[in-house]
Design a protein around this motif. Structure first.
Motif, PDB file in Angstrom:
ATOM      1  N   ASP A 190      67.424 -15.365  31.722  1.00  0.00           N
ATOM      2  CA  ASP A 190      66.290 -15.997  32.192  1.00  0.00           C
ATOM      3  C   ASP A 190      65.489 -15.014  32.738  1.00  0.00           C
ATOM      4  OD1 ASP A 190      66.954 -18.577  31.510  1.00  0.00           O
ATOM      5  OD2 ASP A 190      67.529 -18.974  33.683  1.00  0.00           O
ATOM      6  N   LEU A 191      65.742 -14.304  33.415  1.00  0.00           N
ATOM      7  CA  LEU A 191      65.105 -12.946  33.829  1.00  0.00           C
ATOM      8  C   LEU A 191      65.058 -12.230  32.575  1.00  0.00           C
ATOM      9  CD1 LEU A 191      65.925 -10.341  36.633  1.00  0.00           C
ATOM     10  CD2 LEU A 191      65.269  -9.660  34.297  1.00  0.00           C
ATOM     11  N   PHE A 192      65.533 -12.195  31.058  1.00  0.00           N
ATOM     12  CA  PHE A 192      64.881 -11.087  30.316  1.00  0.00           C
ATOM     13  C   PHE A 192      63.652 -11.993  29.624  1.00  0.00           C
ATOM     14  CE2 PHE A 192      68.070  -8.125  31.397  1.00  0.00           C
ATOM     15  CZ  PHE A 192      68.019  -6.604  30.433  1.00  0.00           C
ATOM     16  N   TYR A 193      64.387 -13.603  29.343  1.00  0.00           N
ATOM     17  CA  TYR A 193      63.252 -14.470  28.967  1.00  0.00           C
ATOM     18  C   TYR A 193      61.869 -14.513  29.719  1.00  0.00           C
ATOM     19  CZ  TYR A 193      61.264 -17.457  26.233  1.00  0.00           C
ATOM     20  OH  TYR A 193      60.157 -19.138  25.499  1.00  0.00           O
ATOM     21  N   GLY A 194      62.033 -13.889  30.659  1.00  0.00           N
ATOM     22  CA  GLY A 194      60.223 -14.018  30.999  1.00  0.00           C
ATOM     23  C   GLY A 194      59.819 -12.636  30.927  1.00  0.00           C
ATOM     24  N   GLY A 196      60.153 -10.844  28.623  1.00  0.00           N
ATOM     25  CA  GLY A 196      59.703 -10.816  27.116  1.00  0.00           C
ATOM     26  C   GLY A 196      58.915 -11.658  26.419  1.00  0.00           C
ATOM     27  N   PHE A 197      58.711 -12.865  27.155  1.00  0.00           N
ATOM     28  CA  PHE A 197      58.016 -14.192  26.591  1.00  0.00           C
ATOM     29  C   PHE A 197      57.484 -15.096  27.735  1.00  0.00           C
ATOM     30  CE2 PHE A 197      61.521 -13.655  23.467  1.00  0.00           C
ATOM     31  CZ  PHE A 197      60.617 -12.937  22.668  1.00  0.00           C
ATOM     32  N   GLY A 198      57.191 -14.352  28.809  1.00  0.00           N
ATOM     33  CA  GLY A 198      56.906 -15.244  29.777  1.00  0.00           C
ATOM     34  C   GLY A 198      55.876 -14.354  30.798  1.00  0.00           C
ATOM     35  N   ASN A 199      55.846 -14.718  32.456  1.00  0.00           N
ATOM     36  CA  ASN A 199      54.933 -14.187  32.655  1.00  0.00           C
ATOM     37  C   ASN A 199      55.176 -13.355  33.919  1.00  0.00           C
ATOM     38  OD1 ASN A 199      53.065 -15.516  32.198  1.00  0.00           O
ATOM     39  ND2 ASN A 199      53.713 -17.199  33.203  1.00  0.00           N
ATOM     40  N   GLY A 200      56.931 -12.219  33.121  1.00  0.00           N
ATOM     41  CA  GLY A 200      57.116 -11.056  34.345  1.00  0.00           C
ATOM     42  C   GLY A 200      58.368 -11.588  35.389  1.00  0.00           C
ATOM     43  N   VAL A 201      58.931 -10.886  35.402  1.00  0.00           N
ATOM     44  CA  VAL A 201      60.182 -11.109  36.383  1.00  0.00           C
ATOM     45  C   VAL A 201      59.923 -12.351  37.370  1.00  0.00           C
ATOM     46  CG1 VAL A 201      61.905  -9.895  37.789  1.00  0.00           C
ATOM     47  CG2 VAL A 201      60.704  -8.800  35.943  1.00  0.00           C
ATOM     48  N   LEU A 202      60.475 -13.132  36.912  1.00  0.00           N
ATOM     49  CA  LEU A 202      60.394 -14.357  38.051  1.00  0.00           C
ATOM     50  C   LEU A 202      62.158 -15.118  38.764  1.00  0.00           C
ATOM     51  CD1 LEU A 202      58.711 -16.982  35.782  1.00  0.00           C
ATOM     52  CD2 LEU A 202      57.977 -15.609  37.316  1.00  0.00           C
ATOM     53  N   LEU A 203      62.012 -14.866  40.105  1.00  0.00           N
ATOM     54  CA  LEU A 203      63.121 -14.420  40.806  1.00  0.00           C
ATOM     55  C   LEU A 203      63.158 -15.251  41.291  1.00  0.00           C
ATOM     56  CD1 LEU A 203      65.203 -10.685  40.869  1.00  0.00           C
ATOM     57  CD2 LEU A 203      65.658 -12.283  39.260  1.00  0.00           C
ATOM     58  N   LYS A 204      63.577 -16.992  41.611  1.00  0.00           N
ATOM     59  CA  LYS A 204      63.003 -17.168  42.137  1.00  0.00           C
ATOM     60  C   LYS A 204      63.712 -17.831  43.869  1.00  0.00           C
ATOM     61  CE  LYS A 204      61.037 -20.235  39.250  1.00  0.00           C
ATOM     62  NZ  LYS A 204      61.262 -22.490  38.236  1.00  0.00           N
ATOM     63  N   GLU A 205      65.872 -17.247  42.922  1.00  0.00           N
ATOM     64  CA  GLU A 205      66.465 -17.281  44.560  1.00  0.00           C
ATOM     65  C   GLU A 205      66.304 -16.114  45.549  1.00  0.00           C
ATOM     66  OE1 GLU A 205      70.148 -18.491  43.308  1.00  0.00           O
ATOM     67  OE2 GLU A 205      69.588 -20.110  41.483  1.00  0.00           O
ATOM     68  N   LYS A 206      66.936 -16.109  46.001  1.00  0.00           N
ATOM     69  CA  LYS A 206      66.981 -14.757  46.754  1.00  0.00           C
ATOM     70  C   LYS A 206      68.657 -15.148  47.648  1.00  0.00           C
ATOM     71  CE  LYS A 206      65.456 -11.363  49.854  1.00  0.00           C
ATOM     72  NZ  LYS A 206      63.785 -10.968  51.262  1.00  0.00           N
ATOM     73  N   ASN A 207      69.003 -13.929  47.585  1.00  0.00           N
ATOM     74  CA  ASN A 207      70.355 -13.494  48.770  1.00  0.00           C
ATOM     75  C   ASN A 207      70.559 -11.845  49.168  1.00  0.00           C
ATOM     76  OD1 ASN A 207      73.184 -14.112  49.916  1.00  0.00           O
ATOM     77  ND2 ASN A 207      73.590 -12.186  48.111  1.00  0.00           N
ATOM     78  N   THR A 208      71.175 -12.025  50.088  1.00  0.00           N
ATOM     79  CA  THR A 208      71.109 -10.469  50.683  1.00  0.00           C
ATOM     80  C   THR A 208      72.423 -10.378  51.137  1.00  0.00           C
ATOM     81  OG1 THR A 208      69.988 -11.426  52.539  1.00  0.00           O
ATOM     82  CG2 THR A 208      68.140 -10.008  50.888  1.00  0.00           C
ATOM     83  N   ASN A 209      72.965 -11.463  51.624  1.00  0.00           N
ATOM     84  CA  ASN A 209      74.378 -11.316  51.763  1.00  0.00           C
ATOM     85  C   ASN A 209      75.026 -10.416  50.752  1.00  0.00           C
ATOM     86  OD1 ASN A 209      76.762 -11.568  52.291  1.00  0.00           O
ATOM     87  ND2 ASN A 209      76.960 -13.929  52.794  1.00  0.00           N
TER      88      ASN A 209
END
Length: 297
Positions: A190-194, A196-209
């Motif tokens: 999904d990251l690569f699709y964004g 290549g063809f979307g609106n850029g890098v979209l990371l909706k989740e976040k984890n720092t653990n």
């Protein structure tokens, strides 16, 4: 027609038909055999069996666009598999069109090689692009998380702290990945699709653990959360290599292996020729500038 010439013709044709608003460029480099080709094939929905990338591979994807005035979106994907210290020459030669994304893919299962690869990629970027270049987005992908998750807890903490520090310093996205983990594989695709063809890098989740797969969008981390004081790249390197020594780059000297113990002199001669051939093959690296010269014509 050679492979570089075919790639050049293909790029020229697509560029003549499109404008920068309808295109994006992804460059992926990093560790050897970390799964760069597999990730690209998954993104482009290709079923080909990945083969070793010796120097450079070019692929492209085309999708219908929902943007007004744009019929098709084209994504140019360049995968570098040559010597990492020659990456600067590659970046000089690759045509950048539209949105520009640079993906550094690291093998988390080889912790002694992580720093050398990461540092070489960052230096290549710094040598070729301004830090103020807002068109460039950097993504750091940690591959083989399925193996890394079983490492000692303290080792995982050191690696994750280092990668988070570098990502913060370089304003990069950070994502851990394994093709054996369905969730992580989907997130990477999904990251690569964004890109290549979307609106850029979209990371909706976040984890720092660090006990779980790291996933941090750029701009969402800070030094306090990482647990270290603000530092530069050299300071991050010293902290990492003090705890995890990097593997030295060793070149084999085949001349030291020759032992003239054959009863027939002709065999000694043939063995010497073979060792010389192997030595030349090891040091041989085709000129990147020559290899991609036709692309910049």
């Amino acid at each position: 027609m050679s492979i570089p010439e075919l790639a050049s013709e293909l790029v020229k044709k697509t560029l003549s038909e499109q404008n920068d608003r309808s295109m994006s460029t992804i460059i992926i480099a990093g560790s050897k055999n970390v799964g760069k080709s597999s990730l690209i094939n998954a993104f482009l929905d290709k079923n080909d069996n990945p083969r070793e990338t010796l120097v450079m591979e070019y692929s492209f994807g085309r999708k219908s666009s929902q943007k007004p005035g744009i019929d098709k979106m084209i994504c140019h994907v360049w995968e570098y598999g040559g010597k990492i210290e020659m990456l600067s020459d590659v970046l000089l030669s690759i045509p950048i069109r539209g949105s520009f994304f640079f993906c550094i893919m690291l093998d988390l299962s080889k912790i002694k090689k992580i720093w050398n690869t990461l540092e070489s990629c960052i230096q290549a970027l710094q040598n070729n692009f301004s830090n103020a270049d807002s068109a460039l987005e950097i993504i750091i992908v940690g591959g083989y998380y399925d193996q890394f998750k079983n490492f000692d807890t303290e080792v995982k903490k050191i690696v994750c702290t280092t990668l988070r520090s570098v990502a913060l310093l370089c304003n990069a996205h950070l994502l851990f990945y394994s093709k054996k983990d369905t969730h992580l594989a989907r997130k990477a695709k999904d990251l690569f699709y964004g890109m290549g063809f979307g609106n850029g890098v979209l990371l909706k989740e976040k984890n720092t653990n660090y006990l779980k797969p790291i996933m941090i969008p750029r701009g969402s981390d800070n030094w306090e959360n990482i647990g270290v004081s603000p530092c530069n790249l050299d300071e991050i390197k010293k902290r990492y290599t003090a705890k995890i020594a990097s593997d030295p780059i060793i070149k084999s000297d085949y001349s030291q292996d020759i032992q003239r113990t054959h009863p027939e002199p002709i065999l000694d001669t043939l063995a010497s020729l073979k060792y010389e051939e192997l030595r030349c093959m090891e040091s041989f690296e085709p000129s990147i500038k020559d290899y991609l010269f036709c692309v910049n014509k």
